[in-house]
Design a protein around this motif. Structure first.
Motif, mmCIF file in Angstrom:
data_model
loop_
_atom_site.group_PDB
_atom_site.id
_atom_site.type_symbol
_atom_site.label_atom_id
_atom_site.label_comp_id
_atom_site.label_asym_id
_atom_site.label_seq_id
_atom_site.Cartn_x
_atom_site.Cartn_y
_atom_site.Cartn_z
ATOM 1 N N LYS A 34 -2.390 130.578 -50.858
ATOM 2 C CA LYS A 34 -3.704 130.230 -50.715
ATOM 3 C C LYS A 34 -4.163 129.000 -51.309
ATOM 4 C CE LYS A 34 -5.371 134.644 -48.750
ATOM 5 N NZ LYS A 34 -6.361 135.739 -48.906
ATOM 6 N N HIS A 35 -3.903 129.017 -52.790
ATOM 7 C CA HIS A 35 -4.128 127.731 -53.555
ATOM 8 C C HIS A 35 -3.483 126.584 -53.191
ATOM 9 C CE1 HIS A 35 -7.518 129.338 -56.458
ATOM 10 N NE2 HIS A 35 -6.551 130.482 -56.292
ATOM 11 N N VAL A 36 -2.162 127.084 -52.732
ATOM 12 C CA VAL A 36 -1.234 125.777 -52.546
ATOM 13 C C VAL A 36 -1.687 125.079 -51.187
ATOM 14 C CG1 VAL A 36 1.163 124.946 -51.835
ATOM 15 C CG2 VAL A 36 0.622 126.595 -54.009
ATOM 16 N N THR A 37 -1.775 125.937 -50.082
ATOM 17 C CA THR A 37 -2.235 125.308 -48.599
ATOM 18 C C THR A 37 -3.764 124.765 -48.703
ATOM 19 O OG1 THR A 37 -0.990 127.192 -47.815
ATOM 20 C CG2 THR A 37 -2.558 126.182 -46.409
ATOM 21 N N ALA A 38 -4.344 125.142 -49.559
ATOM 22 C CA ALA A 38 -5.805 124.619 -49.736
ATOM 23 C C ALA A 38 -5.601 123.190 -50.388
ATOM 24 C CB ALA A 38 -6.601 125.432 -50.360
ATOM 25 N N GLY A 39 -4.528 122.796 -50.870
ATOM 26 C CA GLY A 39 -4.374 121.421 -51.779
ATOM 27 C C GLY A 39 -4.691 121.848 -53.116
ATOM 28 N N LYS A 44 -2.107 118.768 -61.536
ATOM 29 C CA LYS A 44 -1.713 117.295 -60.853
ATOM 30 C C LYS A 44 -2.806 117.044 -60.050
ATOM 31 C CE LYS A 44 1.867 120.215 -59.237
ATOM 32 N NZ LYS A 44 3.202 119.953 -58.677
ATOM 33 N N THR A 45 -3.570 117.917 -59.344
ATOM 34 C CA THR A 45 -4.614 117.400 -58.271
ATOM 35 C C THR A 45 -6.005 117.710 -59.084
ATOM 36 O OG1 THR A 45 -4.781 119.643 -57.314
ATOM 37 C CG2 THR A 45 -3.122 118.028 -56.418
ATOM 38 N N GLY A 46 -5.941 118.260 -60.223
ATOM 39 C CA GLY A 46 -7.350 118.494 -60.954
ATOM 40 C C GLY A 46 -7.825 119.895 -60.339
ATOM 41 N N GLN A 47 -7.481 120.454 -59.374
ATOM 42 C CA GLN A 47 -7.921 121.777 -59.007
ATOM 43 C C GLN A 47 -6.550 123.037 -58.765
ATOM 44 O OE1 GLN A 47 -9.786 120.815 -55.369
ATOM 45 N NE2 GLN A 47 -11.819 120.955 -56.263
ATOM 46 N N GLY A 48 -6.870 124.101 -59.269
ATOM 47 C CA GLY A 48 -6.070 124.975 -59.047
ATOM 48 C C GLY A 48 -6.856 126.553 -59.425
ATOM 49 N N PHE A 49 -6.386 127.389 -60.318
ATOM 50 C CA PHE A 49 -7.128 128.482 -60.829
ATOM 51 C C PHE A 49 -8.353 128.068 -61.599
ATOM 52 C CE2 PHE A 49 -3.169 130.916 -60.050
ATOM 53 C CZ PHE A 49 -3.718 131.703 -59.100
ATOM 54 N N TYR A 50 -8.238 126.927 -62.041
ATOM 55 C CA TYR A 50 -9.305 126.294 -63.039
ATOM 56 C C TYR A 50 -9.343 124.760 -62.458
ATOM 57 C CZ TYR A 50 -8.561 129.765 -66.302
ATOM 58 O OH TYR A 50 -8.410 131.076 -67.028
ATOM 59 N N ASP A 51 -10.738 124.442 -62.284
ATOM 60 C CA ASP A 51 -10.938 123.066 -61.559
ATOM 61 C C ASP A 51 -11.385 122.047 -62.635
ATOM 62 O OD1 ASP A 51 -13.230 124.276 -61.588
ATOM 63 O OD2 ASP A 51 -13.773 123.966 -59.187
ATOM 64 N N ASP A 52 -11.137 122.362 -63.854
ATOM 65 C CA ASP A 52 -12.147 121.526 -64.874
ATOM 66 C C ASP A 52 -11.031 120.597 -65.789
ATOM 67 O OD1 ASP A 52 -10.921 123.878 -65.862
ATOM 68 O OD2 ASP A 52 -12.561 124.233 -67.487
ATOM 69 N N TYR A 53 -10.386 120.082 -65.196
ATOM 70 C CA TYR A 53 -9.355 119.043 -65.431
ATOM 71 C C TYR A 53 -9.899 117.767 -65.543
ATOM 72 C CZ TYR A 53 -5.822 122.694 -65.307
ATOM 73 O OH TYR A 53 -5.358 123.978 -65.869
ATOM 74 N N ARG A 54 -9.634 116.822 -66.566
ATOM 75 C CA ARG A 54 -9.673 115.506 -66.236
ATOM 76 C C ARG A 54 -8.696 114.590 -65.862
ATOM 77 N NH1 ARG A 54 -11.220 114.823 -73.151
ATOM 78 N NH2 ARG A 54 -12.667 116.572 -73.152
ATOM 79 N N GLU A 55 -8.990 113.354 -65.823
ATOM 80 C CA GLU A 55 -7.807 112.718 -64.774
ATOM 81 C C GLU A 55 -6.676 112.668 -65.621
ATOM 82 O OE1 GLU A 55 -9.261 108.706 -64.061
ATOM 83 O OE2 GLU A 55 -11.407 109.385 -63.291
ATOM 84 N N ASN A 56 -6.590 112.655 -66.953
ATOM 85 C CA ASN A 56 -5.115 112.621 -67.627
ATOM 86 C C ASN A 56 -4.422 113.984 -67.638
ATOM 87 O OD1 ASN A 56 -6.439 114.333 -69.421
ATOM 88 N ND2 ASN A 56 -6.481 112.835 -71.120
ATOM 89 N N GLY A 57 -5.045 115.188 -66.881
ATOM 90 C CA GLY A 57 -4.284 116.253 -66.881
ATOM 91 C C GLY A 57 -4.648 117.477 -67.871
ATOM 92 N N ARG A 58 -5.346 116.980 -68.679
ATOM 93 C CA ARG A 58 -5.671 117.902 -69.942
ATOM 94 C C ARG A 58 -6.747 118.652 -69.480
ATOM 95 N NH1 ARG A 58 -3.318 116.127 -75.312
ATOM 96 N NH2 ARG A 58 -2.063 114.541 -74.897
ATOM 97 N N ARG A 59 -6.784 120.050 -69.733
ATOM 98 C CA ARG A 59 -8.017 120.933 -69.632
ATOM 99 C C ARG A 59 -9.156 120.555 -70.376
ATOM 100 N NH1 ARG A 59 -8.841 126.939 -70.014
ATOM 101 N NH2 ARG A 59 -10.409 127.331 -68.642
ATOM 102 N N GLN A 60 -10.403 120.580 -69.831
ATOM 103 C CA GLN A 60 -11.861 120.074 -70.762
ATOM 104 C C GLN A 60 -11.837 121.482 -71.436
ATOM 105 O OE1 GLN A 60 -14.734 118.770 -68.488
ATOM 106 N NE2 GLN A 60 -13.689 117.159 -67.352
ATOM 107 N N THR A 61 -12.529 121.172 -72.496
ATOM 108 C CA THR A 61 -13.013 122.360 -73.413
ATOM 109 C C THR A 61 -14.314 122.667 -73.305
ATOM 110 O OG1 THR A 61 -12.976 121.083 -75.325
ATOM 111 C CG2 THR A 61 -10.964 122.414 -75.022
ATOM 112 N N ALA A 62 -15.133 123.520 -73.406
ATOM 113 C CA ALA A 62 -16.334 123.936 -73.187
ATOM 114 C C ALA A 62 -16.918 123.110 -74.669
ATOM 115 C CB ALA A 62 -16.937 125.334 -73.108
#
Length: 63
Positions: A34-39, A44-62
Motif C-alpha cells: 500500500k505504501h509503495v503503490t501510494a508512492g 528516497k521520496t521523503g515519505q514512508g512510514f515516517y514523512d519527516d525527512y529532509r531533502e538530504n534523506g536524513r530524518r529530522q529529530t524533534a
C-alpha cells in the motif's frame, strides 16, 4: 530502518522470502504494498512510514 532501505526494496525481499516460506502471514506485505503503490517508499521520496525527512534523506529529530 525500512524507510532508509526503501519500502519497495523491503517488499521485494519479503515477497521472495514468502515464496520460500509459503505459510507466512500476508499482512506485512500488504501494508508495504500500500505504501509503495501510494508512492511513499521511504526516505528516497521523503515519505514512508515516517514523512519527516529532509531533502538530504536524513530524518529530522524533534526539537
Amino acid at each position: 530502518m525500512m524507510d532508509h532501505v526503501g519500502l519497495d526494496v523491503v517488499l521485494d525481499i519479503e515477497n521472495h522470502y514468502a515464496e520460500e516460506n509459503p505459510g507466512l502471514p500476508e499482512g506485512p506485505r500488504v501494508l508495504l504494498g500500500k505504501h509503495v503503490t501510494a508512492g511513499c517508499p521511504g526516505a528516497k521520496t521523503g515519505q514512508g512510514f515516517y514523512d519527516d525527512y529532509r531533502e538530504n534523506g536524513r530524518r529530522q529529530t524533534a526539537s
